[in-house]
Enzyme design. Sequence first.
Site, short mmCIF file in Angstrom:
data_model
loop_
_atom_site.label_atom_id
_atom_site.label_comp_id
_atom_site.label_asym_id
_atom_site.label_seq_id
_atom_site.Cartn_x
_atom_site.Cartn_y
_atom_site.Cartn_z
N GLY A 1 0.83 -1.22 0.00
CA GLY A 1 0.00 0.00 0.00
C GLY A 1 0.85 1.26 0.00
N ILE B 1 1.48 3.93 2.32
CA ILE B 1 2.44 4.21 3.39
C ILE B 1 3.29 2.98 3.67
CG2 ILE B 1 2.72 5.06 5.77
CD1 ILE B 1 -0.02 6.42 5.43
N LEU C 1 -3.60 -7.68 -1.43
CA LEU C 1 -3.67 -7.00 -2.72
C LEU C 1 -5.11 -6.63 -3.11
CD1 LEU C 1 -1.06 -9.18 -4.66
CD2 LEU C 1 -0.65 -7.09 -3.33
N PHE D 1 -0.20 -1.83 8.87
CA PHE D 1 -0.86 -0.82 8.05
C PHE D 1 -2.19 -1.31 7.48
CE2 PHE D 1 2.46 2.27 7.82
CZ PHE D 1 3.67 1.61 7.75
N SER E 1 -4.45 7.40 13.29
CA SER E 1 -4.77 8.56 12.46
C SER E 1 -5.26 9.71 13.33
CB SER E 1 -5.86 8.17 11.46
OG SER E 1 -6.42 9.31 10.87
N TYR F 1 -14.77 4.45 10.00
CA TYR F 1 -13.31 4.34 9.79
C TYR F 1 -12.59 4.89 11.02
CZ TYR F 1 -8.69 6.06 8.62
OH TYR F 1 -7.34 6.35 8.66
N LYS G 1 -10.14 3.06 14.14
CA LYS G 1 -8.82 3.51 14.59
C LYS G 1 -8.83 3.70 16.11
CE LYS G 1 -6.51 3.45 10.79
NZ LYS G 1 -5.45 2.43 10.59
N TYR H 1 -1.16 9.52 12.20
CA TYR H 1 -0.79 10.31 11.01
C TYR H 1 -1.78 11.45 10.84
CZ TYR H 1 0.71 5.50 9.80
OH TYR H 1 1.20 4.23 9.81
N LEU I 1 -7.58 14.96 -1.03
CA LEU I 1 -7.31 16.21 -1.76
C LEU I 1 -6.20 16.11 -2.79
CD1 LEU I 1 -7.83 19.27 -2.14
CD2 LEU I 1 -6.08 19.67 -0.38
N VAL J 1 -13.73 22.33 -4.34
CA VAL J 1 -13.23 22.65 -3.00
C VAL J 1 -14.45 22.56 -2.09
CG1 VAL J 1 -12.31 24.46 -1.51
CG2 VAL J 1 -11.37 24.12 -3.81
N ASP K 1 -16.39 16.59 7.59
CA ASP K 1 -15.11 17.34 7.62
C ASP K 1 -15.02 18.18 8.89
OD1 ASP K 1 -13.77 16.54 5.39
OD2 ASP K 1 -14.57 18.09 4.09
C1 WQD Z 1 -8.53 17.16 3.12
C2 WQD Z 1 -9.26 18.47 2.86
C3 WQD Z 1 -11.56 18.22 2.27
C4 WQD Z 1 -10.99 16.36 -1.65
C5 WQD Z 1 -8.81 11.67 5.64
C6 WQD Z 1 -8.88 10.72 6.81
C7 WQD Z 1 -7.52 10.62 7.46
C8 WQD Z 1 -6.52 10.20 6.44
C9 WQD Z 1 -6.49 11.21 5.31
C10 WQD Z 1 -6.02 7.89 6.19
C11 WQD Z 1 -10.65 18.49 3.45
C12 WQD Z 1 -10.78 18.85 1.12
C13 WQD Z 1 -10.74 16.92 -0.41
C14 WQD Z 1 -11.57 17.16 -2.68
C15 WQD Z 1 -11.60 19.03 -1.18
N1 WQD Z 1 -6.84 8.90 5.97
N2 WQD Z 1 -11.04 18.23 -0.19
N3 WQD Z 1 -11.84 18.47 -2.40
O1 WQD Z 1 -10.60 14.08 5.20
O2 WQD Z 1 -8.63 15.44 6.13
O3 WQD Z 1 -8.50 12.95 6.13
O4 WQD Z 1 -7.81 11.26 4.74
O5 WQD Z 1 -4.93 7.82 6.64
O6 WQD Z 1 -7.57 9.64 8.48
O7 WQD Z 1 -9.79 11.23 7.76
O8 WQD Z 1 -8.35 14.17 4.00
O9 WQD Z 1 -7.65 14.64 1.70
O10 WQD Z 1 -10.01 13.77 2.11
O11 WQD Z 1 -9.44 16.10 2.73
O12 WQD Z 1 -11.88 20.22 -0.94
O13 WQD Z 1 -11.82 16.70 -3.83
O14 WQD Z 1 -9.41 18.63 1.44
O15 WQD Z 1 -12.83 18.85 2.39
O16 WQD Z 1 -10.92 19.80 3.91
P1 WQD Z 1 -9.12 14.25 5.40
P2 WQD Z 1 -8.86 14.61 2.55
#
Ligand code: WQD
Length: 346
Positions: free
Chosen positions: A11, A13, A34, A82, A126, A151, A155, A178, A201, A218, A299
């Site tokens: 995976g 990480i 896998l 992981f 996390s 999820y 954790k 993390y 994101l 966004v 969020d």
């Molecule tokens: C980050 C920011 C979204 C997509 C999650 C899990 C965490 C970890 C990482 C596993 C937020 C914004 C996102 C998009 C956007 N998972 N966004 N448009 O939700 O902080 O964390 O993933 O290890 O445990 O909770 O990460 O990347 O989904 O979002 O605006 O198309 O980006 O609203 O503010 P998140 P994310």
Amino acid sequence: MATILVSGGCGYIGSHTLVDLLENGFDVISIDDLSRSSEYALAGIEKITGKKVKNYKVDLKNFDETLAVFQENDSIAGIIHFAAYKAVGESVEEPLLYYENNLFSLINLLKCAAEFDVPHFVFSSSCTVYGNPASIPVTESTPMQPAESPYGATKQMGETIVRDMFSNNGGAAILLRYFNPVGAHPSALIGETPLGKPQNLVPAITQTAIGKLPTMKVFGNDYPTRDGSCIRDYIHVCDIAHAHTLALQYLQANKYTENCEVFNLGTGNGITVLEAIRMFEEVSGRSLAYSMGARRPGDVMAIYANNEKAVQQLGWSIRYDLKEMMRTAWNWELAIKETEEKVKNN
Ligand code: WQD
């Protein structure tokens, strides 16, 4: 030489951590079914390190198959776990899939660890365990809030199971929380490979920029933050990976003061979604096609880490800044496209 067992080694990480462990002299094996990863990562690891990693294609929910891996490798000195499903949205739609997979896998692994007296265990946790924190930056003693998703609940429960397991069995465990892992190995030979439409994101940004997605949204620009978008603590996957090596070395050197210790893995810098997009545009030279959308349920407005405990006790340091996070993520996306075009043309 004592072997480190990495579950989920194919995976995102996990593969980066295998590279770091190998570069620091550890012998490693991987268990990965896998189902959400590919052995392609092992080829990348071999190109980077020159070393082959054996992966056991085993479903950790199958106790007998998992036990057989321990029987075949009798000198397992530590485990880094992981392997888990990690899509927040999917966990809301299919909670039992998450409770069964994430918790049964962990429990089977811990049962094998007990049977073979494996002394050290590192658990992939996390920042999601903090929920919507009352104050930021969060420290390891910031109280957990009720999980925002199944999820996140797996954790929180996983941390409790590991803590209870190691509280009186003579071994020691570390829980690594993390924040937002992003980016890819500088070689662009391994990286994040989201299945289907990316939820996170940075892969959403890079897939939009490369043309795999027509545009991205966004999720909310009406939060009470400096530019209206959410704040997160983005941390390079290689910095996350190295923290696992340091955690194992810390356990093996008996530096721990409690049988189960917790460390935040974040940079300590809160970055907004729009700032992340702007940095990507600066690094890639591309103008990103995005629009403002509604807030995403679940969020939190802002969360970022106080990482002093990991820095002081593990000797951890942040080596990659936001620019490098975006540059390596973009280089990885470009490498994927190049590979896909080679396959298409052959
Ligand atoms: C980050 C920011 C979204 C997509 C999650 C899990 C965490 C970890 C990482 C596993 C937020 C914004 C996102 C998009 C956007 N998972 N966004 N448009 O939700 O902080 O964390 O993933 O290890 O445990 O909770 O990460 O990347 O989904 O979002 O605006 O198309 O980006 O609203 O503010 P998140 P994310």
